[in-house]
Motif scaffolding. Structure first.
Motif, PDB file in Angstrom:
ATOM      1  N   ALA A  21      -2.581   8.192  -0.561  1.00  0.00           N
ATOM      2  CA  ALA A  21      -2.195   9.110  -1.643  1.00  0.00           C
ATOM      3  C   ALA A  21      -1.253   8.419  -2.618  1.00  0.00           C
ATOM      4  O   ALA A  21      -1.363   8.560  -3.843  1.00  0.00           O
ATOM      5  CB  ALA A  21      -1.532  10.358  -1.060  1.00  0.00           C
ATOM      6  N   ALA A  22      -0.348   7.625  -2.064  1.00  0.00           N
ATOM      7  CA  ALA A  22       0.633   6.939  -2.906  1.00  0.00           C
ATOM      8  C   ALA A  22      -0.034   5.943  -3.849  1.00  0.00           C
ATOM      9  O   ALA A  22       0.249   5.928  -5.042  1.00  0.00           O
ATOM     10  CB  ALA A  22       1.663   6.225  -2.036  1.00  0.00           C
ATOM     11  N   VAL A  23      -0.933   5.135  -3.317  1.00  0.00           N
ATOM     12  CA  VAL A  23      -1.549   4.136  -4.202  1.00  0.00           C
ATOM     13  C   VAL A  23      -2.479   4.816  -5.204  1.00  0.00           C
ATOM     14  O   VAL A  23      -2.603   4.375  -6.345  1.00  0.00           O
ATOM     15  CB  VAL A  23      -2.297   3.036  -3.412  1.00  0.00           C
ATOM     16  N   ASP A  24      -3.115   5.902  -4.798  1.00  0.00           N
ATOM     17  CA  ASP A  24      -3.958   6.617  -5.757  1.00  0.00           C
ATOM     18  C   ASP A  24      -3.116   7.180  -6.893  1.00  0.00           C
ATOM     19  O   ASP A  24      -3.513   7.119  -8.067  1.00  0.00           O
ATOM     20  CB  ASP A  24      -4.715   7.754  -5.049  1.00  0.00           C
ATOM     21  N   LEU A  25      -1.954   7.680  -6.550  1.00  0.00           N
ATOM     22  CA  LEU A  25      -1.062   8.212  -7.581  1.00  0.00           C
ATOM     23  C   LEU A  25      -0.562   7.098  -8.494  1.00  0.00           C
ATOM     24  O   LEU A  25      -0.458   7.273  -9.710  1.00  0.00           O
ATOM     25  CB  LEU A  25       0.116   8.915  -6.921  1.00  0.00           C
ATOM     26  N   GLN A  26      -0.261   5.972  -7.885  1.00  0.00           N
ATOM     27  CA  GLN A  26       0.166   4.829  -8.706  1.00  0.00           C
ATOM     28  C   GLN A  26      -0.913   4.434  -9.701  1.00  0.00           C
ATOM     29  O   GLN A  26      -0.624   4.070 -10.839  1.00  0.00           O
ATOM     30  CB  GLN A  26       0.489   3.632  -7.806  1.00  0.00           C
ATOM     31  N   ALA A  27      -2.162   4.531  -9.246  1.00  0.00           N
ATOM     32  CA  ALA A  27      -3.266   4.149 -10.133  1.00  0.00           C
ATOM     33  C   ALA A  27      -3.491   5.202 -11.208  1.00  0.00           C
ATOM     34  O   ALA A  27      -3.823   4.882 -12.349  1.00  0.00           O
ATOM     35  CB  ALA A  27      -4.539   3.938  -9.320  1.00  0.00           C
TER      36      ALA A  27
END
Lengths: 217, 217
Positions: free
Chosen positions: B96-102
């Motif tokens: 979820a974190a990396v998706d949000l970063q993207a």
DNA sequence: GGCGAACAGGAGCGGCCGCTCCGCTCTTGG
DNA sequence: CCAAGAGCGGAGCGGCCGCTCCTGTTCGCC
């Protein structure tokens, strides 16, 4: 491509060229690639005109200095290939890489590059990638690396460590080593391989790693 | 700290404030934190004066927009705490974190911050760290995480993924997920846990990831 | 409907950066 | 030893950025 053959530089010109290179190395090392050209010229005790006659653009300056570091790291990869155990070799290479990133911020920036390739560094980067490829291949042969690990994954890992070095070197040197060790072994308990004897960031260090940079201005 | 109690804004002022916030979200999402204030004002169809009366500094603008994202991620951590297996939860949180970063480059920049803390984001960041702490603690209780993994190590991991997102999102979305999956499992062959079904970067993608950015200017 | 205050807008300031231009200096071959 | 010309230095240009200031407009209470 040897650069002799040109009419030799005048003595003062050669001296200034050397001074510029030394100043560039020092400035990039400390401040990273964002060190200003003005700064470098001042450090070298040389005017802007002089600097720009020797190196027509800031990129040229970067290339001139960063190439050697790429070569250094490539050599480290070659040395790592000598280790009996491929995993030991890979680990040693990665440690050497993060140490170099910490020691020379200009190189760290160039490695994790934002679009600087095109020119001279390209060849150096290719050689480095090839050397990494050999390390990975040997790891596969020995069966000490997961089968789906690609060479590109190591490059990506180096981008990641560059960020960690940026944030933590001043505050808790060695964090990048810890990260690499954990990455190799994974976060699961069974994991062999430790943390390179580096403790995690303390709360205070973490805070400083976040706050820093603004203060550094 | 509720912001009512102040005499209510004039209708046009409120409308402009909303427009500014929307424009800020859009600009940061696309361009990251480096989007210029001028740009945001133009997007909002508003003058510089108007913008700066509502938000006295660019940082205030960032805080106003980024806080919500921190809360979002903190919530994701809370949800991850519900998963029966702590490792599954941690993995879900990291994805979820990396998706949000993207999805929001402004948030990615704020997370991997270079010295922006001090102000409003600080509290949000603390809450996030606490939530991560709970995730890690539960992992330890269940014995599914290596004992020497600290909460700060997860924060460091998020810094690292921010860099990977920067370099690869346009070229090969999902690379950060692959990295996270590998980090959890380690690079050793025994490793459970796969690669989040994301293949490594191809040679061409790697090249584009390096070259990009300059062209993007 | 009229008036005062809140608000809008954008030209412009100061600072930094990479880079250029040109009058002067110093090296070097004959 | 001397001139030709390579080499030098640094003020200054143009561009971007965050931010300010001041004139003219608009809102909304009475």
């Amino acid at each position: 491509m040897p650069r002799a053959a040109q009419p030799p530089l005048r003595r003062d010109a050669q001296r200034n060229r050397d001074r510029i290179l030394a100043a560039t190395r020092a400035a990039f090392q400390e401040r990273g690639i964002e060190a200003s050209v003005n700064d470098i010229a001042r450090r070298a005790g040389v005017g802007m005109g002089t600097l720009y006659r020797h190196f027509p653009t800031k990129d040229a300056l970067i290339d001139a200095v960063v190439d050697a570091r790429f070569a250094e790291l490539t050599e480290a990869a070659a040395r790592a290939l000598q280790a009996p155990d491929a995993m030991d070799g890979l680990r040693a290479f990665l440690f050497a890489a993060v140490d170099l990133q910490a020691a020379d911020r200009g190189f760290k920036d160039a490695l994790a590059a934002r679009g600087r390739d095109e020119q001279g560094v390209r060849a150096a980067r290719r050689r480095l990638q090839a050397a990494i490829g050999r390390l990975v291949a040997r790891g596969h042969e020995q069966g000490v690396l997961r089968a789906d690990l690609a060479t590109a994954d190591v490059t990506v890992l180096l981008w990641a460590t560059a960020r960690i070095v940026e944030r933590t070197t001043d505050v808790a040197p060695g964090q990048a080593r810890r990260f690499v060790a954990m990455h190799l072994a994974g976060l699961v308990p069974a994991a062999a391989g430790g943390t390179a004897d580096v403790p995690p960031l303390t709360a205070r260090e973490l805070q400083r790693a976040i706050t820093r940079g603004r203060a550094a201005r």
